[in-house]
Design an enzyme around this catalytic site. Structure first.
Site, mmCIF file in Angstrom:
data_model
loop_
_atom_site.group_PDB
_atom_site.id
_atom_site.type_symbol
_atom_site.label_atom_id
_atom_site.label_comp_id
_atom_site.label_asym_id
_atom_site.label_seq_id
_atom_site.Cartn_x
_atom_site.Cartn_y
_atom_site.Cartn_z
ATOM 1 N N THR A 28 15.024 -25.879 4.855
ATOM 2 C CA THR A 28 14.078 -25.949 5.968
ATOM 3 C C THR A 28 14.739 -25.346 7.198
ATOM 4 O O THR A 28 15.801 -25.804 7.617
ATOM 5 C CB THR A 28 13.666 -27.404 6.261
ATOM 6 O OG1 THR A 28 13.210 -28.007 5.041
ATOM 7 C CG2 THR A 28 12.540 -27.450 7.274
ATOM 8 N N LYS A 142 20.382 -29.395 -1.583
ATOM 9 C CA LYS A 142 19.055 -29.938 -1.297
ATOM 10 C C LYS A 142 18.154 -29.660 -2.496
ATOM 11 O O LYS A 142 17.348 -28.724 -2.512
ATOM 12 C CB LYS A 142 18.475 -29.322 -0.017
ATOM 13 C CG LYS A 142 19.252 -29.693 1.237
ATOM 14 C CD LYS A 142 18.508 -29.340 2.509
ATOM 15 C CE LYS A 142 17.431 -30.358 2.818
ATOM 16 N NZ LYS A 142 16.854 -30.182 4.156
ATOM 17 N N GLU A 175 25.162 -40.411 5.469
ATOM 18 C CA GLU A 175 24.351 -39.557 6.336
ATOM 19 C C GLU A 175 23.225 -40.391 6.922
ATOM 20 O O GLU A 175 23.265 -41.626 6.889
ATOM 21 C CB GLU A 175 23.780 -38.391 5.522
ATOM 22 C CG GLU A 175 22.915 -38.834 4.338
ATOM 23 C CD GLU A 175 22.485 -37.700 3.435
ATOM 24 O OE1 GLU A 175 22.915 -36.548 3.655
ATOM 25 O OE2 GLU A 175 21.710 -37.971 2.492
#
Length: 267
Positions: A28, A142, A175
């Protein structure tokens, strides 16, 4: 707007393995005035993920061209470009044998409107009760299997916090739900290891390198949340934010933005 294999459309085969197995990866990117921020880094991320997932025959030059065409069509100053790469259709059961045409999906969205306000107020984190499973084979990339993040976000939306502090199943910091985590103690900068779980974000890599230029050594560590109690400052990052200060984690509060303010102009 959505493009599939270079054609503007919104239909994909129900046999696509991204739908059945999450068999693919994504990235993204931030758009500004028709340009893709960190374009080459996003392509590298997709290439690394495709290599890990053993997705063959990706036309990377065509994908880059399609990303550029999509970005140039965006008529607002800021936006978001998302790329999904699926193994495509074929195979039987879990087997990907016979899949020779990966599917390229590109989507455009409006830029998130809440980041500007959070850059002023600071982000409030809550420790998520949902923990990330440890899987070194898939850690860092990802991939499309994001059910853990879906559950984290669902819990977060019930809490009133802005983001989640996420641990792995051994209780170590990893995270946030959709961002990487950093904290500073004096002249030492720290970020959690993502070798067992989590995402090695584009901005994470950039901040580690950028901090060195400002005289900070960033240590990649496996620590429990308690290490954040005496941190001087905490901030989070992703490709869209790109950097936000943290004002609170559960009952712990932070005021300093010293390093955040130094790094922000180059993010």
């Amino acid at each position: 707007m959505i493009w599939i294999n270079g054609e503007q459309q919104q239909q994909i085969a129900v046999s696509d393995r991204a739908l059945h197995y999450g068999d693919g990866c994504f990235t993204t990117a931030r758009l500004h005035q028709g340009k893709i921020a960190w374009l080459e880094a996003h392509l590298q991320r997709l290439q690394e993920a495709a290599s890990v997932l053993m997705i063959p025959d990706v036309d990377w030059l065509r994908l880059k061209q399609e990303m550029g065409i999509a970005a140039a069509s965006w008529r607002q100053d800021d936006g978001v470009l998302k790329v999904i790469l699926s193994r495509g259709s074929g195979g039987r059961g879990y087997s990907g044998a016979g899949c020779h045409q990966p599917v390229r999906i590109i989507m455009l969205f409006a830029a998130p409107g809440h980041y500007a306000a959070l850059s002023e107020s600071g982000v409030r984190l809550m420790t998520s009760p949902v923990r990330l499973g440890i899987n070194p084979q898939l850690a860092g990339i990802k991939h499309l299997n994001r059910l853990e993040q879906v559950l984290i976000r669902t819990q977060l939306e019930q809490s009133g916090a802005d983001e989640a502090l996420v641990l792995d199943t051994e209780g170590k910091l990893v995270e946030c739900c959709a961002a990487n985590l950093f904290w500073r103690k004096g002249n030492q900068l720290y970020t959690p290891a993502v070798s067992g779980a989590g995402v090695d974000g584009i901005m994470r890599r950039h901040i580690i390198a950028l901090a060195r230029r400002h005289g900070y050594v960033c240590q990649v560590v496996r620590e429990e949340p308690q290490t954040l109690v005496d941190a001087d400052e905490v901030f989070i990052s992703n490709a869209l934010m790109p950097l936000l200060p943290v004002r609170q984690i559960d009952s712990w509060h932070y005021q300093s933005r010293t390093l955040y303010q130094r790094l922000l102009p180059d993010c």
